[in-house]
Design an enzyme around this catalytic site. Structure first.
Site, mmCIF file in Angstrom:
data_model
loop_
_atom_site.group_PDB
_atom_site.id
_atom_site.type_symbol
_atom_site.label_atom_id
_atom_site.label_comp_id
_atom_site.label_asym_id
_atom_site.label_seq_id
_atom_site.Cartn_x
_atom_site.Cartn_y
_atom_site.Cartn_z
ATOM 1 N N GLY A 60 0.887 -1.144 -0.116
ATOM 2 C CA GLY A 60 -0.003 -0.022 0.006
ATOM 3 C C GLY A 60 0.804 1.237 0.099
ATOM 4 O O GLY A 60 0.400 2.510 -0.344
ATOM 5 N N HIS A 69 -3.900 16.613 1.510
ATOM 6 C CA HIS A 69 -3.770 15.359 2.654
ATOM 7 C C HIS A 69 -3.181 16.189 3.814
ATOM 8 O O HIS A 69 -2.806 17.367 3.754
ATOM 9 C CB HIS A 69 -2.830 14.700 1.998
ATOM 10 C CG HIS A 69 -3.120 13.372 1.149
ATOM 11 N ND1 HIS A 69 -3.306 13.762 -0.222
ATOM 12 C CD2 HIS A 69 -3.642 12.218 1.429
ATOM 13 C CE1 HIS A 69 -3.898 12.414 -0.753
ATOM 14 N NE2 HIS A 69 -4.053 11.855 0.191
ATOM 15 N N LYS A 109 1.951 13.996 5.653
ATOM 16 C CA LYS A 109 2.001 13.174 4.526
ATOM 17 C C LYS A 109 3.364 13.625 3.772
ATOM 18 O O LYS A 109 3.513 14.757 3.537
ATOM 19 C CB LYS A 109 1.040 13.428 3.444
ATOM 20 C CG LYS A 109 1.340 12.292 2.345
ATOM 21 C CD LYS A 109 -0.122 12.256 1.660
ATOM 22 C CE LYS A 109 0.207 11.329 0.150
ATOM 23 N NZ LYS A 109 0.574 9.851 0.325
HETATM 24 N N1 LIG Z 1 -2.572 2.325 -0.846
HETATM 25 C C1 LIG Z 1 -3.648 2.951 0.002
HETATM 26 O O1 LIG Z 1 -4.771 2.667 -0.017
HETATM 27 C C2 LIG Z 1 -2.736 3.880 1.149
HETATM 28 C C3 LIG Z 1 -3.721 4.530 2.033
HETATM 29 C C4 LIG Z 1 -3.008 5.198 3.112
HETATM 30 C C5 LIG Z 1 -1.513 5.494 3.065
HETATM 31 N N2 LIG Z 1 -0.967 4.890 2.018
HETATM 32 C C6 LIG Z 1 0.601 4.946 1.915
HETATM 33 O O2 LIG Z 1 0.948 4.194 3.078
HETATM 34 C C7 LIG Z 1 2.214 4.761 3.462
HETATM 35 C C8 LIG Z 1 2.202 4.508 5.102
HETATM 36 O O3 LIG Z 1 1.151 5.778 5.416
HETATM 37 P P1 LIG Z 1 0.789 6.188 6.814
HETATM 38 O O4 LIG Z 1 -0.109 7.513 6.879
HETATM 39 O O5 LIG Z 1 0.321 4.953 7.636
HETATM 40 O O6 LIG Z 1 2.352 6.846 7.287
HETATM 41 P P2 LIG Z 1 2.871 6.789 8.682
HETATM 42 O O7 LIG Z 1 1.924 6.981 9.745
HETATM 43 O O8 LIG Z 1 4.027 7.650 8.728
HETATM 44 O O9 LIG Z 1 3.628 5.340 9.020
HETATM 45 C C9 LIG Z 1 4.636 5.036 8.206
HETATM 46 C C10 LIG Z 1 5.208 3.794 9.281
HETATM 47 O O10 LIG Z 1 6.133 3.051 8.437
HETATM 48 C C11 LIG Z 1 7.311 2.516 9.474
HETATM 49 N N3 LIG Z 1 8.424 2.211 8.698
HETATM 50 C C12 LIG Z 1 9.333 3.168 8.015
HETATM 51 N N4 LIG Z 1 10.368 2.135 7.566
HETATM 52 C C13 LIG Z 1 9.845 1.118 7.985
HETATM 53 C C14 LIG Z 1 10.590 -0.496 7.526
HETATM 54 N N5 LIG Z 1 11.663 -0.323 7.020
HETATM 55 N N6 LIG Z 1 9.973 -1.738 8.099
HETATM 56 C C15 LIG Z 1 8.805 -1.536 8.852
HETATM 57 N N7 LIG Z 1 8.156 -0.181 8.970
HETATM 58 C C16 LIG Z 1 8.782 0.959 8.722
HETATM 59 C C17 LIG Z 1 7.049 3.876 10.625
HETATM 60 O O11 LIG Z 1 7.772 3.580 11.729
HETATM 61 P P3 LIG Z 1 8.491 4.467 13.012
HETATM 62 O O12 LIG Z 1 7.305 5.124 13.167
HETATM 63 O O13 LIG Z 1 9.124 3.592 13.705
HETATM 64 O O14 LIG Z 1 9.214 5.196 11.857
HETATM 65 C C18 LIG Z 1 5.782 4.194 10.626
HETATM 66 O O15 LIG Z 1 5.338 3.598 11.669
HETATM 67 C C19 LIG Z 1 2.530 6.063 2.985
HETATM 68 O O16 LIG Z 1 3.183 5.648 1.751
HETATM 69 C C20 LIG Z 1 1.310 6.429 2.313
HETATM 70 O O17 LIG Z 1 1.020 7.310 1.123
HETATM 71 C C21 LIG Z 1 -1.369 4.102 1.094
#
Ligand SMILES: NC(=O)c1ccc[n+]([C@@H]2O[C@H](COP(=O)([O-])OP(=O)(O)OC[C@H]3O[C@@H](n4cnc5c(N)ncnc54)[C@H](OP(=O)(O)O)[C@@H]3O)[C@@H](O)[C@H]2O)c1
Length: 226
Positions: free
Chosen positions: A77, A135, A139
């Site tokens: 995702g 957003h 983001k």
């Molecule tokens: N496809 C879809 O439907 C959809 C929907 C929503 C979001 N997204 C995408 O999904 C991603 C996450 O969004 P979010 O809003 O949840 O972001 P977020 O709240 O910033 O969460 C990202 C998480 O990834 C963790 N992380 C970073 N590197 C990692 C690794 N090597 N292994 C495991 N965990 C790791 C971070 O950990 P730490 O907190 O420890 O740094 C953090 O908990 C973004 O790219 C966003 O654009 C996609």
């Protein structure tokens, strides 16, 4: 199913909750437990049916490479890595694993893409078009993956590349708008997410769909089968 979820951020946390609610066993790894995809070893993945990635653009490629090396099915995702899409497609085909990705796992957004594809006919009738996306301020990537998919959908339907304007403000979950304008009228097509629940539910159902499948899949092509 036994699911390994990468990322315990805003979306990952909701995916874990929904997956457990649907009866799956879920383990979660955050950034500190998985630097450069190092936790994703053959031994670690042996007892896992599918890996789900909601991390960050600079981490996702190493996670994909590690999972495919172990022939492990994966749902991605995370956005912001699509410049590597063709490379990943080849890696998936070489590995024999199943791989499914989406810039947006919400069924509503995928319906919105279909509506946009139909509305793009306006461009042949001399409408001008613009894409707006809004957003939350945290983001990291811009434009959003969903806005880029919307741009591609319109390009494929009309051979016209629309400009994307991004706004980062407050705690907006995700708003996308296609505006088609002519001297006579304006068409507004808008999708506004109320929470992350739609993304999380789509991702978990996609992981269930991918069980025992091989190959490279775009959620846009399979969501009707869920
Ligand atoms: N496809 C879809 O439907 C959809 C929907 C929503 C979001 N997204 C995408 O999904 C991603 C996450 O969004 P979010 O809003 O949840 O972001 P977020 O709240 O910033 O969460 C990202 C998480 O990834 C963790 N992380 C970073 N590197 C990692 C690794 N090597 N292994 C495991 N965990 C790791 C971070 O950990 P730490 O907190 O420890 O740094 C953090 O908990 C973004 O790219 C966003 O654009 C996609």
């Amino acid at each position: 199913m036994r699911m390994l979820l990468l990322g315990r951020g805003k979306t990952g946390a909701m995916v874990a909750e929904l997956a457990r609610h649907r009866g799956h066993e879920v383990e979660v790894l955050g950034a500190a437990e998985n630097p450069h995809g190092k936790a994703l070893t053959g031994e670690r993945l042996a007892s896992v049916d599918v890996v789900i990635d909601f991390t960050i653009s600079h981490a996702v490629l190493e996670n994909i490479q590690a999972c495919l090396r172990c022939k492990k099915n994966m749902v991605v995702g995370t956005t912001g890595w699509y410049q590597h899409l063709e490379q990943v497609r080849r890696m998936v085909e070489d590995s024999g694993a199943g791989f499914l990705y989406a810039s947006n796992f919400s069924v509503g957004v995928n319906l919105f893409f279909d509506v946009a594809r139909t509305a793009a006919a306006a461009i042949q009738h001399h409408y001008s078009g613009q894409i707006f996306e809004r957003h939350h301020a945290q983001k990291k990537d811009a434009p959003s993956g969903t806005a880029m998919t919307l741009q591609r959908v319109v390009r494929e339907a009309s051979r016209t590349e629309l400009e994307i304007t991004s706004f980062r403000e407050g705690d907006v979950v995700g708003m996308h708008e296609l505006v088609l304008d002519s001297p006579a009228d304006t068409i507004y097509i808008c999708h506004d997410a109320k929470s992350r629940r739609g993304f999380a539910e789509g991702a978990v159902r996609a992981a269930e769909w991918l069980a025992n499948k091989r190959g490279f899949f775009d959620f846009k092509e399979v969501w009707r089968e869920l």
